[in-house]
Design an enzyme around this catalytic site. Structure first.
Site, PDB file in Angstrom:
ATOM      1  N   ARG B 118     -11.357   0.044  21.306  1.00  9.54           N
ATOM      2  CA  ARG B 118     -11.930   0.541  20.043  1.00  9.54           C
ATOM      3  C   ARG B 118     -10.954   1.382  19.228  1.00  9.54           C
ATOM      4  O   ARG B 118     -11.379   2.218  18.423  1.00  9.54           O
ATOM      5  CB  ARG B 118     -13.231   1.320  20.287  1.00  9.54           C
ATOM      6  CG  ARG B 118     -14.296   0.487  20.984  1.00  9.54           C
ATOM      7  CD  ARG B 118     -15.681   1.095  20.881  1.00  9.54           C
ATOM      8  NE  ARG B 118     -16.603   0.338  21.712  1.00  9.54           N
ATOM      9  CZ  ARG B 118     -16.922   0.664  22.959  1.00  9.54           C
ATOM     10  NH1 ARG B 118     -16.410   1.738  23.516  1.00  9.54           N
ATOM     11  NH2 ARG B 118     -17.761  -0.084  23.643  1.00  9.54           N
ATOM     12  N   LYS B 140      -4.489  -2.704   6.171  1.00  7.79           N
ATOM     13  CA  LYS B 140      -5.225  -3.960   6.305  1.00  7.79           C
ATOM     14  C   LYS B 140      -4.633  -4.738   7.461  1.00  7.79           C
ATOM     15  O   LYS B 140      -3.432  -5.014   7.495  1.00  7.79           O
ATOM     16  CB  LYS B 140      -5.113  -4.803   5.028  1.00  7.79           C
ATOM     17  CG  LYS B 140      -6.052  -4.376   3.920  1.00  7.79           C
ATOM     18  CD  LYS B 140      -6.119  -5.473   2.865  1.00  7.79           C
ATOM     19  CE  LYS B 140      -6.983  -5.076   1.704  1.00  7.79           C
ATOM     20  NZ  LYS B 140      -7.005  -6.132   0.660  1.00  7.79           N
ATOM     21  N   GLU B 182       5.757 -10.143  -4.297  1.00  6.72           N
ATOM     22  CA  GLU B 182       4.881  -8.966  -4.228  1.00  6.72           C
ATOM     23  C   GLU B 182       5.488  -7.782  -4.991  1.00  6.72           C
ATOM     24  O   GLU B 182       4.766  -6.974  -5.567  1.00  6.72           O
ATOM     25  CB  GLU B 182       4.612  -8.579  -2.768  1.00  6.72           C
ATOM     26  CG  GLU B 182       3.887  -9.636  -1.931  1.00  6.72           C
ATOM     27  CD  GLU B 182       2.372  -9.715  -2.178  1.00  6.72           C
ATOM     28  OE1 GLU B 182       1.844  -8.991  -3.051  1.00  6.72           O
ATOM     29  OE2 GLU B 182       1.716 -10.524  -1.483  1.00  6.72           O
ATOM     30  N   LYS B 224       1.902   1.156  -3.913  1.00 10.10           N
ATOM     31  CA  LYS B 224       0.850   0.751  -2.976  1.00 10.10           C
ATOM     32  C   LYS B 224       0.199   1.971  -2.324  1.00 10.10           C
ATOM     33  O   LYS B 224      -1.029   2.044  -2.209  1.00 10.10           O
ATOM     34  CB  LYS B 224       1.394  -0.188  -1.902  1.00 10.10           C
ATOM     35  CG  LYS B 224       0.309  -0.591  -0.920  1.00 10.10           C
ATOM     36  CD  LYS B 224       0.435  -1.966  -0.382  1.00 10.10           C
ATOM     37  CE  LYS B 224      -0.819  -2.342   0.404  1.00 10.10           C
ATOM     38  NZ  LYS B 224      -0.680  -3.617   1.110  1.00 10.10           N
ATOM     39  N   GLU B 234     -10.857  -0.637  -0.388  1.00 10.01           N
ATOM     40  CA  GLU B 234     -10.955  -1.641  -1.433  1.00 10.01           C
ATOM     41  C   GLU B 234     -12.345  -1.744  -2.038  1.00 10.01           C
ATOM     42  O   GLU B 234     -12.938  -2.813  -2.117  1.00 10.01           O
ATOM     43  CB  GLU B 234     -10.477  -3.018  -0.919  1.00 10.01           C
ATOM     44  CG  GLU B 234     -10.189  -3.970  -2.062  1.00 10.01           C
ATOM     45  CD  GLU B 234      -9.399  -5.200  -1.621  1.00 10.01           C
ATOM     46  OE1 GLU B 234      -8.431  -5.045  -0.868  1.00 10.01           O
ATOM     47  OE2 GLU B 234      -9.763  -6.291  -2.064  1.00 10.01           O
ATOM     48  N   ARG B 238      -8.068  -0.813  -5.522  1.00  5.53           N
ATOM     49  CA  ARG B 238      -7.187  -1.490  -4.574  1.00  5.53           C
ATOM     50  C   ARG B 238      -7.199  -3.005  -4.771  1.00  5.53           C
ATOM     51  O   ARG B 238      -6.221  -3.685  -4.473  1.00  5.53           O
ATOM     52  CB  ARG B 238      -7.582  -1.143  -3.124  1.00  5.53           C
ATOM     53  CG  ARG B 238      -6.642  -1.781  -2.108  1.00  5.53           C
ATOM     54  CD  ARG B 238      -6.763  -1.190  -0.714  1.00  5.53           C
ATOM     55  NE  ARG B 238      -5.827  -1.866   0.181  1.00  5.53           N
ATOM     56  CZ  ARG B 238      -5.523  -1.471   1.407  1.00  5.53           C
ATOM     57  NH1 ARG B 238      -6.077  -0.382   1.893  1.00  5.53           N
ATOM     58  NH2 ARG B 238      -4.661  -2.145   2.138  1.00  5.53           N
ATOM     59  N   ASN B 242      -4.422  -7.517  -5.401  1.00  5.52           N
ATOM     60  CA  ASN B 242      -4.606  -8.937  -5.078  1.00  5.52           C
ATOM     61  C   ASN B 242      -4.298  -9.862  -6.256  1.00  5.52           C
ATOM     62  O   ASN B 242      -4.664 -11.039  -6.218  1.00  5.52           O
ATOM     63  CB  ASN B 242      -6.040  -9.175  -4.596  1.00  5.52           C
ATOM     64  CG  ASN B 242      -6.316  -8.488  -3.272  1.00  5.52           C
ATOM     65  OD1 ASN B 242      -5.429  -8.379  -2.429  1.00  5.52           O
ATOM     66  ND2 ASN B 242      -7.529  -7.998  -3.102  1.00  5.52           N
ATOM     67  N   HIS B 245      -3.664 -13.495  -5.658  1.00  2.91           N
ATOM     68  CA  HIS B 245      -3.990 -13.791  -4.259  1.00  2.91           C
ATOM     69  C   HIS B 245      -5.200 -14.708  -4.106  1.00  2.91           C
ATOM     70  O   HIS B 245      -5.292 -15.440  -3.134  1.00  2.91           O
ATOM     71  CB  HIS B 245      -4.218 -12.494  -3.479  1.00  2.91           C
ATOM     72  CG  HIS B 245      -2.941 -11.775  -3.137  1.00  2.91           C
ATOM     73  ND1 HIS B 245      -2.050 -11.332  -4.105  1.00  2.91           N
ATOM     74  CD2 HIS B 245      -2.380 -11.444  -1.949  1.00  2.91           C
ATOM     75  CE1 HIS B 245      -1.027 -10.739  -3.509  1.00  2.91           C
ATOM     76  NE2 HIS B 245      -1.196 -10.791  -2.201  1.00  2.91           N
ATOM     77  N   HIS B 249      -4.369 -17.666  -1.989  1.00  4.85           N
ATOM     78  CA  HIS B 249      -5.007 -17.961  -0.693  1.00  4.85           C
ATOM     79  C   HIS B 249      -5.533 -19.390  -0.668  1.00  4.85           C
ATOM     80  O   HIS B 249      -5.459 -20.065   0.366  1.00  4.85           O
ATOM     81  CB  HIS B 249      -6.162 -16.992  -0.431  1.00  4.85           C
ATOM     82  CG  HIS B 249      -5.704 -15.628  -0.024  1.00  4.85           C
ATOM     83  ND1 HIS B 249      -6.557 -14.551   0.023  1.00  4.85           N
ATOM     84  CD2 HIS B 249      -4.494 -15.150   0.361  1.00  4.85           C
ATOM     85  CE1 HIS B 249      -5.891 -13.478   0.415  1.00  4.85           C
ATOM     86  NE2 HIS B 249      -4.638 -13.818   0.624  1.00  4.85           N
ATOM     87  N   HIS B 262       3.482 -17.028   2.093  1.00  4.40           N
ATOM     88  CA  HIS B 262       2.482 -16.245   1.364  1.00  4.40           C
ATOM     89  C   HIS B 262       2.998 -15.835  -0.021  1.00  4.40           C
ATOM     90  O   HIS B 262       2.304 -15.991  -1.030  1.00  4.40           O
ATOM     91  CB  HIS B 262       2.123 -15.001   2.194  1.00  4.40           C
ATOM     92  CG  HIS B 262       1.168 -14.066   1.505  1.00  4.40           C
ATOM     93  ND1 HIS B 262      -0.126 -14.414   1.186  1.00  4.40           N
ATOM     94  CD2 HIS B 262       1.334 -12.793   1.044  1.00  4.40           C
ATOM     95  CE1 HIS B 262      -0.718 -13.391   0.579  1.00  4.40           C
ATOM     96  NE2 HIS B 262       0.144 -12.405   0.485  1.00  4.40           N
TER      97      HIS B 262
END
Lengths: 358, 358
Positions: B118, B140, B182, B224, B234, B238, B242, B245, B249, B262
């Site tokens: 955990r 992330k 990026e 960032k 997010e 935030r 993206n 993205h 994606h 990517h």
């Protein structure tokens, strides 16, 4: 209907305890913020309660995952089946998962909710006494690994917990007893008067008297909620809730997950912790007998499996989460109603306890 | 050596940018609180840098996992291999994981750290430009699912990030360009002067000039870190990170993870967002040309794959995390240096953008 709250600031949530909580949707529907819902349950529970829950969700997109029943399926592989359905049915990150079942379903659903799109809402509808008094409250989620129980998981709090006593009507006796192991634990670690109440009311609990069950569940959740509010991520006092669990996890792992019920292993483990506490002179022989009697009265085992020796325990406990810098910290009893976490004991006392466990 | 901090209260952490950061262990060893360390890397990176990292960890229990290289292995199954080693080697919950590699290694290691017992500590040593400017910062973590990229994961912040520029010496040109996608994104969404600087310094960046790279990485991380500090999970701003993205994606998923890098998919997706912004009259034809030119100068694609049609995009984007209540929210440009997230656009503009993407 009894209601209490787990106080965790913006992550606070209510626990509803009573008969037919499921049908009192006005209580819990406000905690579902989404149009989409995924109910996760198992093959035993689905025929009993799935339609009752679905009947409350008219107008929403309701999907379901029915897992096989048993601790043996509490794995990453089966959590992945929950992800499969979430993605196949197009659930987005405002979705809500509902865990309908015992601790295995709750832990797996909670971990799926923690991890799906990095975290979505979930609601617990625990259908066993054990999950109503313990695993559904406090946000511990996860799955087992062949080398250790609950080794993979997350802290992720539910939005609400529905402890519907009608779901206990069909609970096998053995599972009722297993749940009582955790109830007795609360008395032992922190609440001597509650332990006394349990001793007095064990026949009523075993007869599933509504008032007795409601009180025991409410008081157990109150204690757990209070401890969790003090220490959500188990840096300190929360560890006391693991009385009997270090030994118990070793028993479960050694026997193969599911052979012993979690509560049964905890009961035997609790007796081991009590015997060790007596060896250390912290509790009396009379206290030890009282502990054994209340566990026996609840229909629980008070000895480890005969085929487990000291080495079996040590090997299994070496990967326990409470191992700190190579020193095995245990939850032991300073008195009935007062547990402590400590690594400060002669190793011979542990060794003797393990050797005499069966 | 440049240093900056991601300000997240008790979860704040430093980012070190410079050559031979790895060897400056006095900087980062204080962020390892444990005797046990597990280094996770891949088969490409291990022969290059694993010994450099291990040399700094004398006196600790150091174990390693060497994953196959590639986005295709960014799955639950391979994260489970990290758990296998952690448990086989007896790592307890005070352990520290070190991610040594690009974004795939970082995301997987971060998710393993978030989920092992955990949650345990981890440190990022990103070895690609893309991971140094983006994925190693912000917490992330996660893995892909056949039906969607990064659909399973957690928010889990590292204890420190080491951006060692020497690791870029061996980076293939194609991956350097992918990282620049990026970097350019930061200029486009929030910092017009930085975009101008990138236009002026692209030749130096492609020649891997130390000062230019250090500045670009530091400024990207600053942007960032600032955005993440405002909105860790997010809920709002935030999402601007993206840009490109959602389209990107879809391209990655359609082509099969790993076929397009990517950053390459993000570059093509950024151009789609820019074209749609131009269609909406938000940016000028000159702005659109400028966007295209800077991406081309960085060696990046500016069109989607020729075999992807509108339906391919819509199907892939329907499971995007930015889909809210069935409405597809996109990150678009109000100006160069000013992105917005919006679902308020005529659907025809999206449709035309998708149809003309290749």
């Amino acid at each position: 209907m009894l209601t209490l709250s787990v106080a965790l600031e913006e992550r606070s949530y209510p626990i509803f305890v009573g008969r037919n909580v499921i049908e009192q949707a006005e209580l819990w529907l406000p905690y579902i913020r989404s149009h989409q819902v995924l109910i996760v349950t198992n093959a035993t529970i689905a025929p009993l309660y799935l339609d009752r829950v679905k009947a409350q969700l008219a107008g929403k997109q309701v999907d379901e995952v029915i897992l096989p029943d048993g601790e043996g399926y509490k794995t990453l592989e089966y959590v992945n089946k929950i992800f499969d359905v979430l993605l196949e049915k197009g659930h987005n990150r405002t979705t809500t998962l509902i865990a309908l079942g015992g601790g295995v379903v709750g832990d797996m659903t909670g971990f799926a909710a923690a991890s799906y799109q990095r975290g979505v809402d979930f609601i617990q509808i625990p259908t066993t006494l054990l999950s109503q008094v313990d695993s559904s409250v406090g946000g511990k989620t996860g799955v087992n690994h062949p080398l250790g129980k609950n080794m993979i998981g997350a802290f992720h709090q539910p939005r609400a917990v529905l402890a519907d006593l009608t779901t206990l009507d069909t609970l096998p006796e053995r599972e009722l007893s297993a749940g009582l192991a955790e109830v007795i634990k609360y008395g032992l670690i922190i609440d001597a008067p509650f332990l006394q109440w349990l001793e007095d009311n064990m026949p009523a609990l075993l007869q599933r008297d509504t008032a007795a069950l409601a009180y025991a569940i409410h008081r157990s959740c109150e204690i757990k909620a209070d401890v969790v509010a003090q220490d959500e991520r188990e840096g300190g006092v929360r560890a006391l809730l693991n009385l009997g669990h270090t030994f118990g996890h070793a028993i479960e792992a050694h026997q193969g997950y599911g052979a012993w019920l979690h509560g049964e292993a905890v009961a035997a483990g609790t007796m081991m912790a009590a015997r060790m506490s007596a060896k250390l002179g912290w509790i009396s022989a009379a206290d030890l007998t009282r502990t054994e009697q209340v566990l026996l009265a609840a229909g629980l085992p008070v000895k480890a499996p005969v085929d487990m020796n000291e080495d079996d325990f040590m090997r299994r406990m070496a990967v326990d989460k409470k191992v700190m810098h190579g020193q095995l910290r245990l939850i032991l009893l300073k008195a009935l109603g007062e547990a402590v976490i400590t690594g400060d004991y002669p190793v011979e006392a542990l060794s003797a306890t393990l050797a005499e466990s069966a």
